[in-house]
Design a protein around this motif. Structure first.
Motif, mmCIF file in Angstrom:
data_model
loop_
_atom_site.group_PDB
_atom_site.id
_atom_site.type_symbol
_atom_site.label_atom_id
_atom_site.label_comp_id
_atom_site.label_asym_id
_atom_site.label_seq_id
_atom_site.Cartn_x
_atom_site.Cartn_y
_atom_site.Cartn_z
ATOM 1 N N ASP A 236 0.828 -1.215 0.000
ATOM 2 C CA ASP A 236 0.000 0.000 0.000
ATOM 3 C C ASP A 236 0.859 1.260 0.000
ATOM 4 O OD1 ASP A 236 -2.348 -1.406 -0.039
ATOM 5 O OD2 ASP A 236 -2.824 -1.077 2.076
ATOM 6 N N ASN A 237 1.908 1.236 0.788
ATOM 7 C CA ASN A 237 2.742 2.423 0.889
ATOM 8 C C ASN A 237 3.603 2.641 -0.350
ATOM 9 O OD1 ASN A 237 2.040 3.468 3.594
ATOM 10 N ND2 ASN A 237 2.560 1.376 4.114
ATOM 11 N N GLN A 238 3.982 1.570 -1.024
ATOM 12 C CA GLN A 238 4.689 1.723 -2.289
ATOM 13 C C GLN A 238 3.767 2.338 -3.345
ATOM 14 O OE1 GLN A 238 7.863 1.474 -3.049
ATOM 15 N NE2 GLN A 238 8.334 0.945 -0.940
ATOM 16 N N ILE A 239 2.490 1.948 -3.318
ATOM 17 C CA ILE A 239 1.512 2.562 -4.225
ATOM 18 C C ILE A 239 1.401 4.059 -3.932
ATOM 19 C CG2 ILE A 239 -0.947 2.691 -4.816
ATOM 20 C CD1 ILE A 239 -1.020 -0.373 -4.407
ATOM 21 N N ALA A 240 1.273 4.401 -2.641
ATOM 22 C CA ALA A 240 1.165 5.814 -2.254
ATOM 23 C C ALA A 240 2.393 6.598 -2.710
ATOM 24 C CB ALA A 240 0.984 5.932 -0.743
ATOM 25 N N LEU A 241 3.576 6.019 -2.543
ATOM 26 C CA LEU A 241 4.806 6.703 -2.993
ATOM 27 C C LEU A 241 4.818 6.904 -4.505
ATOM 28 C CD1 LEU A 241 7.666 5.168 -0.828
ATOM 29 C CD2 LEU A 241 6.993 7.565 -0.951
ATOM 30 N N SER A 242 4.312 5.924 -5.232
ATOM 31 C CA SER A 242 4.328 6.058 -6.695
ATOM 32 C C SER A 242 3.327 7.107 -7.174
ATOM 33 C CB SER A 242 4.053 4.709 -7.354
ATOM 34 O OG SER A 242 2.719 4.304 -7.167
ATOM 35 N N LEU A 243 2.245 7.330 -6.412
ATOM 36 C CA LEU A 243 1.207 8.280 -6.814
ATOM 37 C C LEU A 243 1.503 9.719 -6.400
ATOM 38 C CD1 LEU A 243 -2.010 6.278 -5.843
ATOM 39 C CD2 LEU A 243 -1.128 6.691 -8.149
ATOM 40 N N CYS A 244 2.175 9.886 -5.268
ATOM 41 C CA CYS A 244 2.259 11.223 -4.665
ATOM 42 C C CYS A 244 3.321 12.107 -5.297
ATOM 43 C CB CYS A 244 2.490 11.109 -3.159
ATOM 44 S SG CYS A 244 4.162 10.645 -2.685
ATOM 45 N N ASP A 245 3.139 13.415 -5.073
ATOM 46 C CA ASP A 245 4.115 14.421 -5.486
ATOM 47 C C ASP A 245 5.109 14.718 -4.372
ATOM 48 O OD1 ASP A 245 2.780 15.061 -8.028
ATOM 49 O OD2 ASP A 245 1.192 15.831 -6.723
ATOM 50 N N PHE A 246 4.691 14.446 -3.127
ATOM 51 C CA PHE A 246 5.405 14.932 -1.957
ATOM 52 C C PHE A 246 5.035 14.034 -0.778
ATOM 53 C CE2 PHE A 246 5.878 17.937 1.599
ATOM 54 C CZ PHE A 246 7.079 18.541 1.276
ATOM 55 N N VAL A 247 5.929 13.905 0.209
ATOM 56 C CA VAL A 247 5.653 13.112 1.413
ATOM 57 C C VAL A 247 5.785 13.993 2.646
ATOM 58 C CG1 VAL A 247 6.438 11.193 2.875
ATOM 59 C CG2 VAL A 247 6.454 10.940 0.393
ATOM 60 N N ILE A 248 4.824 13.880 3.544
ATOM 61 C CA ILE A 248 4.969 14.418 4.899
ATOM 62 C C ILE A 248 5.222 13.202 5.777
ATOM 63 C CG2 ILE A 248 3.845 15.537 6.862
ATOM 64 C CD1 ILE A 248 2.250 17.198 4.847
ATOM 65 N N TYR A 249 6.409 13.160 6.392
ATOM 66 C CA TYR A 249 6.793 12.029 7.234
ATOM 67 C C TYR A 249 6.657 12.458 8.693
ATOM 68 C CZ TYR A 249 9.241 7.899 8.824
ATOM 69 O OH TYR A 249 9.550 6.712 9.430
ATOM 70 N N ILE A 250 5.749 11.819 9.417
ATOM 71 C CA ILE A 250 5.529 12.140 10.826
ATOM 72 C C ILE A 250 6.445 11.242 11.650
ATOM 73 C CG2 ILE A 250 3.826 12.341 12.672
ATOM 74 C CD1 ILE A 250 2.499 13.855 10.576
ATOM 75 N N LEU A 251 7.370 11.858 12.359
ATOM 76 C CA LEU A 251 8.362 11.127 13.135
ATOM 77 C C LEU A 251 8.011 11.208 14.614
ATOM 78 C CD1 LEU A 251 11.162 9.690 12.870
ATOM 79 C CD2 LEU A 251 12.154 11.885 13.464
ATOM 80 N N ASP A 252 7.801 10.057 15.219
ATOM 81 C CA ASP A 252 7.533 9.971 16.667
ATOM 82 C C ASP A 252 8.866 10.163 17.390
ATOM 83 O OD1 ASP A 252 7.044 9.191 19.302
ATOM 84 O OD2 ASP A 252 5.805 7.482 18.736
ATOM 85 N N PHE A 253 8.985 11.259 18.124
ATOM 86 C CA PHE A 253 10.231 11.613 18.802
ATOM 87 C C PHE A 253 10.705 10.509 19.734
ATOM 88 C CE2 PHE A 253 12.504 13.692 22.330
ATOM 89 C CZ PHE A 253 13.501 14.327 21.628
ATOM 90 N N LYS A 254 9.762 9.824 20.396
ATOM 91 C CA LYS A 254 10.127 8.790 21.369
ATOM 92 C C LYS A 254 10.399 7.437 20.712
ATOM 93 C CE LYS A 254 8.572 11.044 25.301
ATOM 94 N NZ LYS A 254 8.741 10.956 26.680
ATOM 95 N N ASN A 255 9.991 7.283 19.448
ATOM 96 C CA ASN A 255 10.189 6.017 18.740
ATOM 97 C C ASN A 255 10.541 6.311 17.278
ATOM 98 O OD1 ASN A 255 10.218 3.279 18.212
ATOM 99 N ND2 ASN A 255 8.011 3.164 17.902
ATOM 100 N N PRO A 256 11.672 6.993 17.039
ATOM 101 C CA PRO A 256 11.988 7.415 15.675
ATOM 102 C C PRO A 256 12.309 6.238 14.757
ATOM 103 C CG PRO A 256 13.819 7.876 17.141
ATOM 104 C CD PRO A 256 12.700 7.367 17.998
ATOM 105 N N ASP A 257 11.931 6.374 13.511
ATOM 106 C CA ASP A 257 12.157 5.348 12.504
ATOM 107 C C ASP A 257 12.949 5.980 11.356
ATOM 108 O OD1 ASP A 257 12.101 3.249 10.784
ATOM 109 O OD2 ASP A 257 9.930 3.147 10.592
#
Length: 108
Positions: A61-82
């Motif tokens: 699902d997320n690869q599909i979203a990446l292929s469709l989108c123009d831009f990404v907003i990445y929400i980073l959890d400060f206490k559990n960063p990825d």
């Protein structure tokens, strides 16, 4: 403009989208289970947010979203960063990082 909202599980992605869109509907599961497309406007600019599940950040699902989108907003959890998944996403699309939960007192 299509904007994917991505991040780890429970980082605040759906909460962000809920506060910025005008057609948000709760899924009822407590976690995003599939891609959701939600409309918003910033000034006169129409935006469609793609709310992505965090439990399979780089899944199908997320690869599909990446292929469709123009831009990404990445929400980073400060206490559990990825950072690993962030770096992989950043290599594919222009990405804005929003740090969330840095004052959350519910986790140690």
């Amino acid at each position: 403009m299509l904007v994917s909202v991505m991040g780890n599980v429970d980082s605040g992605k759906s909460t962000f989208v809920k506060h910025h869109s005008f057609n948000f509907k709760e899924e009822g599961y407590g976690r995003t289970q599939k891609l959701s497309f939600l409309d918003a406007k910033i000034g006169e600019l129409p935006i469609t947010f793609i709310d992505c599940p965090g439990h399979s950040l780089l899944g199908y699902d997320n690869q599909i979203a990446l292929s469709l989108c123009d831009f990404v907003i990445y929400i980073l959890d400060f206490k559990n960063p990825d950072w690993v998944n962030f770096e992989q996403i950043r290599e594919q699309k222009p990405t804005l990082v929003l740090v969330n939960k840095f004052m959350d007192k519910t986790k140690d």
